[in-house]
Design a protein around this motif. Sequence first.
Motif, PDB file in Angstrom:
ATOM      1  N   LEU A  50      -2.163  12.507   8.058  1.00  0.00           N
ATOM      2  CA  LEU A  50      -1.410  12.168   6.852  1.00  0.00           C
ATOM      3  C   LEU A  50      -1.818  13.104   5.724  1.00  0.00           C
ATOM      4  O   LEU A  50      -2.996  13.229   5.392  1.00  0.00           O
ATOM      5  N   ASP A  51      -0.827  13.752   5.114  1.00  0.00           N
ATOM      6  CA  ASP A  51      -1.088  14.701   4.033  1.00  0.00           C
ATOM      7  C   ASP A  51      -0.827  14.124   2.648  1.00  0.00           C
ATOM      8  O   ASP A  51      -1.448  14.550   1.671  1.00  0.00           O
ATOM      9  N   LEU A  52       0.088  13.165   2.551  1.00  0.00           N
ATOM     10  CA  LEU A  52       0.578  12.759   1.238  1.00  0.00           C
ATOM     11  C   LEU A  52       1.003  11.294   1.253  1.00  0.00           C
ATOM     12  O   LEU A  52       1.637  10.830   2.208  1.00  0.00           O
ATOM     13  N   ILE A  53       0.638  10.565   0.203  1.00  0.00           N
ATOM     14  CA  ILE A  53       1.161   9.225  -0.059  1.00  0.00           C
ATOM     15  C   ILE A  53       2.110   9.338  -1.245  1.00  0.00           C
ATOM     16  O   ILE A  53       1.746   9.899  -2.291  1.00  0.00           O
ATOM     17  N   LEU A  54       3.303   8.794  -1.097  1.00  0.00           N
ATOM     18  CA  LEU A  54       4.273   8.753  -2.184  1.00  0.00           C
ATOM     19  C   LEU A  54       4.514   7.296  -2.557  1.00  0.00           C
ATOM     20  O   LEU A  54       5.270   6.592  -1.887  1.00  0.00           O
ATOM     21  N   ASN A  55       3.851   6.848  -3.594  1.00  0.00           N
ATOM     22  CA  ASN A  55       4.015   5.465  -4.049  1.00  0.00           C
ATOM     23  C   ASN A  55       5.257   5.327  -4.929  1.00  0.00           C
ATOM     24  O   ASN A  55       5.545   6.199  -5.756  1.00  0.00           O
TER      25      ASN A  55
END
Length: 242
Positions: A50-55
């Motif tokens: 996983l590279d990125l969390i977009l909340n």
Amino acid sequence: MALHVHLFPCLNDNYGLLVRDAASGRVATIDTPAADAILSEIERLGWGTLDLILNTHWHADHTGGNAALKARTGCEIVGPAEVGRVAPLDRIVGDGDAVELGQTLLQVTVTPGHTLGHLVYRSVADGEAFVGDTLFALGCGRLFEGTPQQMWDSLQALAAWPPETRVWCAHEYTAANARFALSLDDRPEMRAHAEAIFAARTRGEATVPTTIGVERAYNPFLRAKDAADFAVRRAAKDDFRG
């Protein structure tokens, strides 16, 4: 296709959403309802890490996995400032900003109503939109913080997108939403649309994604005449027990 989208159920009625940029292989999750489930799906798909969390907003079923995923993957966490009240957040974004996932560019639109800082992400090139709890198939989010006017304006902004835009919302609420829609709309085509939804749920199938075109045609909140009419419909839905 430049952007691959994977939907999977988690928690009670949430959906996990993983997106992968085909060119770079970089992977993001839209919100973090369940850290273990997110990592298991990435492994099962063979998508690496996983590279990125977009909340999209601060509620616990959307940010609850931030800390664990950050600790286990070192991913970057992006979202509205309100997320920082309850969970780790590395980068604050707002209206008109853009987030890069490899070669995929995700445009940010702020959509207050459900919460004051709620925002959504859209890849214009791919025609994919990730709308959290602002817009649902045949529904919209409850007004926990914002006003009816704010939510009406937010929904109008989404309704202006091209009709073929695929809309990925965060919950499986569609059957209940369809029952409410039928209480306001007795068109034969509305009944047929609702029956197709009921049949899909009986088969255990997801009703997400939908499209902007479908929601313009059937969603009772997008079909409201104005903000005042929207407010009446939202209050009626909150009290609906059908």
